[in-house]
Design an enzyme around this catalytic site. Structure first.
Site, PDB file in Angstrom:
ATOM      1  N   ASN A  23       0.844  -1.253  -0.193  1.00  0.00           N
ATOM      2  CA  ASN A  23       0.071   0.066   0.041  1.00  0.00           C
ATOM      3  C   ASN A  23       1.009   1.318  -0.135  1.00  0.00           C
ATOM      4  OD1 ASN A  23      -1.509   2.253   1.383  1.00  0.00           O
ATOM      5  ND2 ASN A  23      -3.091   0.884   0.956  1.00  0.00           N
ATOM      6  N   SER A  46      -5.288  -0.577  -2.675  1.00  0.00           N
ATOM      7  CA  SER A  46      -5.924   0.991  -2.200  1.00  0.00           C
ATOM      8  C   SER A  46      -6.802   0.702  -1.428  1.00  0.00           C
ATOM      9  CB  SER A  46      -5.968   1.585  -3.598  1.00  0.00           C
ATOM     10  OG  SER A  46      -6.463   2.711  -3.273  1.00  0.00           O
ATOM     11  N   GLU A  47      -6.937   1.550  -0.181  1.00  0.00           N
ATOM     12  CA  GLU A  47      -7.658   1.237   0.799  1.00  0.00           C
ATOM     13  C   GLU A  47      -9.297   1.481   0.285  1.00  0.00           C
ATOM     14  OE1 GLU A  47      -5.713   4.842   2.480  1.00  0.00           O
ATOM     15  OE2 GLU A  47      -5.133   3.046   1.475  1.00  0.00           O
ATOM     16  N   ASN A  48      -9.354   2.323  -0.766  1.00  0.00           N
ATOM     17  CA  ASN A  48     -10.772   2.489  -1.328  1.00  0.00           C
ATOM     18  C   ASN A  48     -11.205   1.354  -2.235  1.00  0.00           C
ATOM     19  OD1 ASN A  48      -8.897   3.451  -3.251  1.00  0.00           O
ATOM     20  ND2 ASN A  48     -10.315   4.482  -4.442  1.00  0.00           N
ATOM     21  N   SER A  88     -11.676  -4.214   1.834  1.00  0.00           N
ATOM     22  CA  SER A  88     -10.359  -3.454   1.517  1.00  0.00           C
ATOM     23  C   SER A  88      -9.873  -3.629   3.248  1.00  0.00           C
ATOM     24  CB  SER A  88     -10.399  -2.334   1.033  1.00  0.00           C
ATOM     25  OG  SER A  88      -9.119  -1.785   0.694  1.00  0.00           O
TER      26      SER A  88
END
Length: 217
Positions: A23, A46-48, A88
């Protein structure tokens, strides 16, 4: 140095291994993929809600409907995956991210990091940093060594912490520092600076590794 950020990103790239799930934070960390060895193939998370996100080098690479966690245009690999934000963060909190690379306002000799707010100033939000620095197996701080001459590598952070005792490695244009129980160990130094100059730009006391190497991007 003419391009500190590129130099730092190139050195960070050497820390990432083939097959890693990584990340990347906003800003400087997004430059890291440009400097990977061609034999190293990462999976960017990607945390989204993406695995296999790619930064894209030209506007033609971008998909008009895709943005990364910082809201900037991005693209995705052919074998990439989409999922919701809850899944996520399950990946992140479950310890499935091999490394996270992020910037910092401050970091200290205990491995504490402050990178989400300066009291009294407007910020966009904390994002996923608090989860990432606790959930990732390796936490790399990539940042410029000072801020207009002010210390960023401290004995003790003075800003509100993102997390405590989670940073493993600090990489700046001046050197590579490992966080250990005994404090910060300078593992590599940029030969453009003397050891005395590096220490003078660092509030924390640096312990010099007995096998210290020259830093190469």
């Amino acid at each position: 140095m003419e391009d500190k950020k590129a130099f730092i990103a190139a050195r960070v790239a050497k820390e990432l291994k083939d097959g890693d799930i990584v990340n990347l934070g906003i800003g400087l960390p997004t430059l890291v993929p440009r400097y990977l060895d061609p034999s190293v193939h990462l999976i960017l998370q990607s945390e989204n809600g993406f695995l296999g996100l790619t930064s894209g080098e030209t506007p033609e690479d971008y998909k008009g409907y895709l943005v990364n966690a910082s809201g900037r245009p991005a693209s995705i690999a052919k074998d990439g995956a989409f999922f919701n934000s809850a899944d996520s963060f399950t990946i992140i909190r479950g310890g499935h991210v091999d490394a996270t690379v992020l910037g910092a306002l401050q970091v200290d000799q205990e491995g504490n990091i402050a990178n989400w707010i300066i009291p009294g100033k407007m910020v966009s939000g904390m994002g996923g940093a608090m989860d990432l620095v606790v959930g990732a197996k390796k936490v790399i701080v990539a940042m410029e060594h000072t801020n207009k001459g002010n210390f960023k590598v401290l004995k003790k952070c003075t800003l509100p912490l993102t997390a405590a005792h989670q940073v493993n490695l600090i990489i700046t244009e001046m050197g590579v520092m490992e966080v250990t129980p005994e404090g910060l160990v300078l593992k590599e130094y940029n030969p453009e600076f003397t050891l005395e100059e590096i220490q003078a730009a660092t509030e924390a006391e640096l312990k010099i590794d007995e096998n210290i190497k020259k830093m190469e991007a």
